[in-house]
Motif scaffolding. Sequence first.
Motif, mmCIF file in Angstrom:
data_model
loop_
_atom_site.group_PDB
_atom_site.id
_atom_site.type_symbol
_atom_site.label_atom_id
_atom_site.label_comp_id
_atom_site.label_asym_id
_atom_site.label_seq_id
_atom_site.Cartn_x
_atom_site.Cartn_y
_atom_site.Cartn_z
ATOM 1 N N VAL A 84 5.623 -14.573 11.056
ATOM 2 C CA VAL A 84 5.687 -13.884 9.771
ATOM 3 C C VAL A 84 4.317 -13.288 9.508
ATOM 4 N N ALA A 85 4.250 -11.974 9.542
ATOM 5 C CA ALA A 85 3.005 -11.266 9.303
ATOM 6 C C ALA A 85 2.909 -10.902 7.826
ATOM 7 N N THR A 86 1.717 -10.501 7.392
ATOM 8 C CA THR A 86 1.495 -10.229 5.975
ATOM 9 C C THR A 86 0.951 -8.822 5.771
ATOM 10 N N LEU A 87 1.521 -8.163 4.776
ATOM 11 C CA LEU A 87 1.011 -6.888 4.286
ATOM 12 C C LEU A 87 0.253 -7.185 2.994
ATOM 13 N N VAL A 88 -1.040 -6.866 2.966
ATOM 14 C CA VAL A 88 -1.882 -7.152 1.807
ATOM 15 C C VAL A 88 -2.083 -5.882 0.992
ATOM 16 N N PHE A 89 -1.583 -5.902 -0.250
ATOM 17 C CA PHE A 89 -1.883 -4.845 -1.219
ATOM 18 C C PHE A 89 -3.133 -5.291 -1.967
ATOM 19 N N CYS A 90 -4.151 -4.457 -2.005
ATOM 20 C CA CYS A 90 -5.359 -4.804 -2.743
ATOM 21 C C CYS A 90 -5.835 -3.574 -3.503
ATOM 22 N N ALA A 91 -5.856 -3.659 -4.839
ATOM 23 C CA ALA A 91 -6.246 -2.519 -5.681
ATOM 24 C C ALA A 91 -7.260 -2.968 -6.712
ATOM 25 N N PRO A 92 -8.527 -3.155 -6.321
ATOM 26 C CA PRO A 92 -9.545 -3.640 -7.267
ATOM 27 C C PRO A 92 -9.719 -2.707 -8.466
ATOM 28 N N GLY A 93 -9.843 -3.322 -9.637
ATOM 29 C CA GLY A 93 -10.163 -2.562 -10.835
ATOM 30 C C GLY A 93 -8.991 -1.996 -11.585
ATOM 31 N N TYR A 94 -7.826 -1.960 -10.969
ATOM 32 C CA TYR A 94 -6.665 -1.390 -11.640
ATOM 33 C C TYR A 94 -5.865 -2.490 -12.328
ATOM 34 N N PRO A 95 -5.186 -2.152 -13.415
ATOM 35 C CA PRO A 95 -4.457 -3.189 -14.172
ATOM 36 C C PRO A 95 -3.276 -3.736 -13.385
ATOM 37 N N GLY A 96 -2.869 -4.928 -13.770
ATOM 38 C CA GLY A 96 -1.712 -5.554 -13.134
ATOM 39 C C GLY A 96 -2.129 -6.763 -12.331
ATOM 40 N N GLY A 97 -1.399 -7.841 -12.509
ATOM 41 C CA GLY A 97 -1.690 -9.066 -11.788
ATOM 42 C C GLY A 97 -0.670 -9.320 -10.697
ATOM 43 N N PRO A 98 -0.923 -10.301 -9.834
ATOM 44 C CA PRO A 98 0.000 -10.602 -8.745
ATOM 45 C C PRO A 98 1.422 -10.866 -9.222
ATOM 46 N N GLY A 99 1.568 -11.567 -10.329
ATOM 47 C CA GLY A 99 2.906 -11.874 -10.813
ATOM 48 C C GLY A 99 3.697 -10.643 -11.199
ATOM 49 N N ASP A 100 3.012 -9.643 -11.762
ATOM 50 C CA ASP A 100 3.685 -8.408 -12.163
ATOM 51 C C ASP A 100 4.132 -7.610 -10.951
ATOM 52 N N ALA A 101 3.273 -7.553 -9.940
ATOM 53 C CA ALA A 101 3.522 -6.667 -8.803
ATOM 54 C C ALA A 101 4.389 -7.294 -7.717
ATOM 55 N N GLN A 102 4.410 -8.630 -7.628
ATOM 56 C CA GLN A 102 5.011 -9.286 -6.474
ATOM 57 C C GLN A 102 6.464 -8.890 -6.195
ATOM 58 N N PRO A 103 7.340 -8.840 -7.207
ATOM 59 C CA PRO A 103 8.730 -8.479 -6.888
ATOM 60 C C PRO A 103 8.856 -7.094 -6.250
ATOM 61 N N PHE A 104 8.007 -6.161 -6.663
ATOM 62 C CA PHE A 104 8.095 -4.791 -6.143
ATOM 63 C C PHE A 104 7.551 -4.687 -4.728
ATOM 64 N N ILE A 105 6.470 -5.425 -4.444
ATOM 65 C CA ILE A 105 5.947 -5.348 -3.089
ATOM 66 C C ILE A 105 6.809 -6.151 -2.112
ATOM 67 N N ASP A 106 7.464 -7.202 -2.608
ATOM 68 C CA ASP A 106 8.438 -7.907 -1.766
ATOM 69 C C ASP A 106 9.562 -6.968 -1.357
ATOM 70 N N GLN A 107 10.048 -6.197 -2.317
ATOM 71 C CA GLN A 107 11.123 -5.253 -2.047
ATOM 72 C C GLN A 107 10.659 -4.178 -1.069
ATOM 73 N N PHE A 108 9.421 -3.719 -1.251
ATOM 74 C CA PHE A 108 8.873 -2.707 -0.349
ATOM 75 C C PHE A 108 8.783 -3.244 1.078
ATOM 76 N N ALA A 109 8.260 -4.460 1.247
ATOM 77 C CA ALA A 109 8.125 -5.031 2.584
ATOM 78 C C ALA A 109 9.481 -5.183 3.258
ATOM 79 N N LYS A 110 10.457 -5.617 2.504
ATOM 80 C CA LYS A 110 11.800 -5.783 3.061
ATOM 81 C C LYS A 110 12.378 -4.448 3.491
#
Length: 252
Positions: free
Chosen positions: A4-30
């Motif tokens: 299981v490999a990992t795709l790391v989204f990293c956006a320093p300085g921009y609003p939004g926390g991991p909890g907000d973004a996680q469902p959308f990036i999970d969907q993107f990875a899938k």
Amino acid sequence: MAAVATLVFCAPGYPGGPGDAQPFIDQFAKAAVTAAAWPEGSLAAVYDPSEQSGLSKLGGSDAVLAFVPYAFFVQHAAELHLTPLAQADVIGLGPQERWSLVAKVGAVNGPPLTADYTILSVAGYAPEFVRHSALQAWSLPPEARIESTGQLLSALRRVAAGEHVVALLDQTQAAALPTLPFAAELKVVGQSPPLPVAIVAVVDSRVPAARAKSLQGALLKMGRGAAGADTLRQLRLQGFVMPQIPRPAPAP
């Protein structure tokens, strides 16, 4: 590659926390895995809004892909051995944007910027990007101060108040300038050439060439179908294009 490999989204300085973004990036990875015909469940995704924490994650052996703002890519591509795979095509911007340098009216009219000014920007964590990409025409002196801030309204108030600061804004931030009650005190005194908004890159050659090629093809096709377009829309994307990385500015 790990099972299981990992795709790391990293956006320093921009609003939004991991909890907000996680469902959308999970969907993107899938969706990306399915489109690229990778084994189901072989790619996980994680979001990190912190530069240092994001770097730590990208240093892990399971981190095979990075999805990062161009400023982050410029600052860290060499140390992380990032190979660009695709360039984000962002809703309302496209695949490129211009950064704007904002000063108090009458205070700064063009290059050079004297060393007693501090540059405030959401991209301030990436001085290489600020110096050699966004402000390459300004030939900043070595002692120029560059500071990272996510509090752009406060930064612009300081500019308008006549402090020795200027603000470097991305295209979305610059477009909102006319809405500020003190907009008449501010002036755009310089703009960058068109620069990529965000990059998907392979980390340290951790994706075999054939898999990287299949993923690149899948990303370039995402957005053309209804399902893919909906997945991308959650991340303010309309698709991907081939990476167009500007050449570094020549050394002074």
